[in-house]
Design an enzyme around this catalytic site. Structure first.
Site, PDB file in Angstrom:
ATOM      1  N   ASP A 187       0.834  -1.202   0.000  1.00  0.00           N
ATOM      2  CA  ASP A 187       0.000   0.000   0.000  1.00  0.00           C
ATOM      3  C   ASP A 187       0.869   1.252   0.000  1.00  0.00           C
ATOM      4  O   ASP A 187       2.063   1.197   0.279  1.00  0.00           O
ATOM      5  CB  ASP A 187      -0.884   0.022   1.252  1.00  0.00           C
ATOM      6  CG  ASP A 187      -2.092  -0.872   1.077  1.00  0.00           C
ATOM      7  OD1 ASP A 187      -2.316  -1.360  -0.034  1.00  0.00           O
ATOM      8  OD2 ASP A 187      -2.816  -1.071   2.079  1.00  0.00           O
ATOM      9  N   LYS A 221      -3.595   3.118  -1.919  1.00  0.00           N
ATOM     10  CA  LYS A 221      -4.364   4.089  -2.630  1.00  0.00           C
ATOM     11  C   LYS A 221      -4.377   5.416  -1.921  1.00  0.00           C
ATOM     12  O   LYS A 221      -4.622   5.473  -0.724  1.00  0.00           O
ATOM     13  CB  LYS A 221      -5.809   3.606  -2.842  1.00  0.00           C
ATOM     14  CG  LYS A 221      -6.409   2.861  -1.625  1.00  0.00           C
ATOM     15  CD  LYS A 221      -7.628   2.088  -2.011  1.00  0.00           C
ATOM     16  CE  LYS A 221      -8.043   0.900  -1.285  1.00  0.00           C
ATOM     17  NZ  LYS A 221      -7.348   0.030  -0.500  1.00  0.00           N
ATOM     18  N   ILE A 243      -6.702  -2.977  11.389  1.00  0.00           N
ATOM     19  CA  ILE A 243      -7.219  -1.698  11.887  1.00  0.00           C
ATOM     20  C   ILE A 243      -7.307  -0.729  10.722  1.00  0.00           C
ATOM     21  O   ILE A 243      -6.283  -0.320  10.165  1.00  0.00           O
ATOM     22  CB  ILE A 243      -6.353  -1.144  13.037  1.00  0.00           C
ATOM     23  CG1 ILE A 243      -6.458  -2.126  14.208  1.00  0.00           C
ATOM     24  CG2 ILE A 243      -6.815   0.255  13.442  1.00  0.00           C
ATOM     25  CD1 ILE A 243      -5.900  -1.668  15.507  1.00  0.00           C
ATOM     26  N   MET A 265      -7.352   9.144   9.741  1.00  0.00           N
ATOM     27  CA  MET A 265      -7.903   9.798   8.542  1.00  0.00           C
ATOM     28  C   MET A 265      -8.699  11.052   8.897  1.00  0.00           C
ATOM     29  O   MET A 265      -9.843  11.215   8.483  1.00  0.00           O
ATOM     30  CB  MET A 265      -8.798   8.805   7.764  1.00  0.00           C
ATOM     31  CG  MET A 265      -8.019   7.645   7.200  1.00  0.00           C
ATOM     32  SD  MET A 265      -9.034   6.288   6.634  1.00  0.00           S
ATOM     33  CE  MET A 265      -9.211   5.304   8.100  1.00  0.00           C
TER      34      MET A 265
HETATM   35  N1  SAH Z   1      -3.875  -0.020   9.090  1.00  0.00           N
HETATM   36  C1  SAH Z   1      -3.312   1.265   9.423  1.00  0.00           C
HETATM   37  C2  SAH Z   1      -4.294   2.412   9.204  1.00  0.00           C
HETATM   38  C3  SAH Z   1      -4.716   2.600   7.765  1.00  0.00           C
HETATM   39  S1  SAH Z   1      -5.768   3.991   7.548  1.00  0.00           S
HETATM   40  C4  SAH Z   1      -2.817   1.254  10.869  1.00  0.00           C
HETATM   41  O1  SAH Z   1      -3.099   0.307  11.608  1.00  0.00           O
HETATM   42  O2  SAH Z   1      -2.129   2.197  11.263  1.00  0.00           O
HETATM   43  C5  SAH Z   1      -4.610   5.264   7.190  1.00  0.00           C
HETATM   44  C6  SAH Z   1      -4.544   6.263   8.319  1.00  0.00           C
HETATM   45  O3  SAH Z   1      -3.672   5.789   9.340  1.00  0.00           O
HETATM   46  C7  SAH Z   1      -3.976   7.604   7.929  1.00  0.00           C
HETATM   47  O4  SAH Z   1      -4.960   8.428   7.357  1.00  0.00           O
HETATM   48  C8  SAH Z   1      -3.534   8.133   9.267  1.00  0.00           C
HETATM   49  O5  SAH Z   1      -4.611   8.638  10.006  1.00  0.00           O
HETATM   50  C9  SAH Z   1      -3.047   6.885   9.966  1.00  0.00           C
HETATM   51  N2  SAH Z   1      -1.588   6.729   9.859  1.00  0.00           N
HETATM   52  C10 SAH Z   1      -0.930   5.704   9.300  1.00  0.00           C
HETATM   53  N3  SAH Z   1       0.407   5.858   9.411  1.00  0.00           N
HETATM   54  C11 SAH Z   1       0.586   7.024  10.075  1.00  0.00           C
HETATM   55  C12 SAH Z   1       1.744   7.759  10.503  1.00  0.00           C
HETATM   56  N4  SAH Z   1       2.974   7.309  10.273  1.00  0.00           N
HETATM   57  N5  SAH Z   1       1.559   8.929  11.151  1.00  0.00           N
HETATM   58  C13 SAH Z   1       0.312   9.397  11.392  1.00  0.00           C
HETATM   59  N6  SAH Z   1      -0.803   8.748  11.018  1.00  0.00           N
HETATM   60  C14 SAH Z   1      -0.675   7.583  10.361  1.00  0.00           C
END
Ligand code: SAH
Length: 247
Positions: free
Chosen positions: A32, A54, A90, A167
């Site tokens: 991703d 995406k 998640i 998000m």
């Molecule tokens: N599966 C992922 C989340 C996917 S949704 C997890 O468990 O973290 C994508 C969202 O995750 C982003 O819009 C943001 O809100 C958050 N996110 C992912 N990586 C991040 C990072 N390094 N710093 C801040 N927010 C992050």
């Protein structure tokens, strides 16, 4: 065998040992947008890398196409790693992807990852629970659908519960206004963590009343995570991570 693997929030050292081993031995990796180059570089030089997207409006592959690709590759007896940012279960649609494999009786395994909430919280010195501040914490998505965020706002009135919103950048203003409208104190501390755990890690601090105006002209870049609650105040004492000097 398809391995659905959590790649963590950014810092490659937050990969699990199992994730590292699977990435290093994969024939094919489907990754991703949030999976960093550094992590992709851990794969075999001859491994095939497929980008699945995406960004918000740019879908490199539709979800159906991703599901079908996993099925096709699994049938070719390849070692397939499906790499997702954070934890695959998640807000990652990991469930949908392995459901497709399960329905076709294809073999899979799931490797958890450090989710953005715990990664960003740890690297920002913000404990998500703390005996004197928060007895519970909730993970929500602030994804906008037709300009609206679909959340049970009335469930978010408890000041002893930390709120973590994934998000949430485009909906930041709406989230903060709604929380004040349901009766949360405008002084409630809030932090927006930008590119958490990476060399560009930044913590923007404010309250639910002023955070939006504080970050407005900062050129904040996704991904960002929003943490709301009095635990945010602990950042002042517990902040330890300085990206430039991290080794
Ligand atoms: N599966 C992922 C989340 C996917 S949704 C997890 O468990 O973290 C994508 C969202 O995750 C982003 O819009 C943001 O809100 C958050 N996110 C992912 N990586 C991040 C990072 N390094 N710093 C801040 N927010 C992050």
């Amino acid at each position: 065998m398809v391995s659905l693997v959590g790649a963590g929030p950014g810092d490659p050292e937050l990969l699990t040992l199992r994730a590292l081993r699977l990435i290093q031995s994969a024939d094919v990796l489907i990754y991703d947008r949030l999976v960093s180059q550094e992590i992709r570089d851990l794969s075999r030089p001859d491994a095939k890398l497929i980008y699945a997207g995406k960004a918000k409006s740019e879908h490199a592959m539709t979800q159906d196409a991703i599901n079908q690709t996993l099925v096709d590759l699994a049938r070719q007896n390849l070692n397939v790693v499906r790499l997702k940012g954070g934890d695959p279960f998640i807000f990652g649609r990991g469930g949908e992807e392995v459901e497709t494999l399960a329905r076709q009786n294809l073999e899979f395994q799931i490797v958890p990852g450090i989710t953005a909430a715990t990664g960003c919280a740890a690297y920002s010195g913000i404990p998500l629970t703390h005996r004197e501040h928060a007895q519970s914490c909730v993970f929500l998505t602030g994804h906008l659908k037709n300009g609206e965020i679909n959340l049970n706002w009335e469930d978010l009135t408890d000041p002893t519960q930390t709120i973590v919103i994934y998000m949430s950048l485009s909906g930041l203003d709406q989230i903060c206004r709604k929380l004040i409208a349901i009766g949360r104190s405008p002084d409630t501390p809030a932090a927006l963590i930008e590119q958490g755990t990476t060399p560009s890690h930044k913590v923007h601090l404010g309250t639910i009343e002023n955070l939006e105006s504080i970050v407005k002209n900062q050129g904040v870049r996704a991904p960002t995570l929003l943490i709301i609650g009095s635990v945010v105040n602990l950042h002042g004492t517990l902040n330890w991570f300085s990206p430039e000097s991290s080794t």
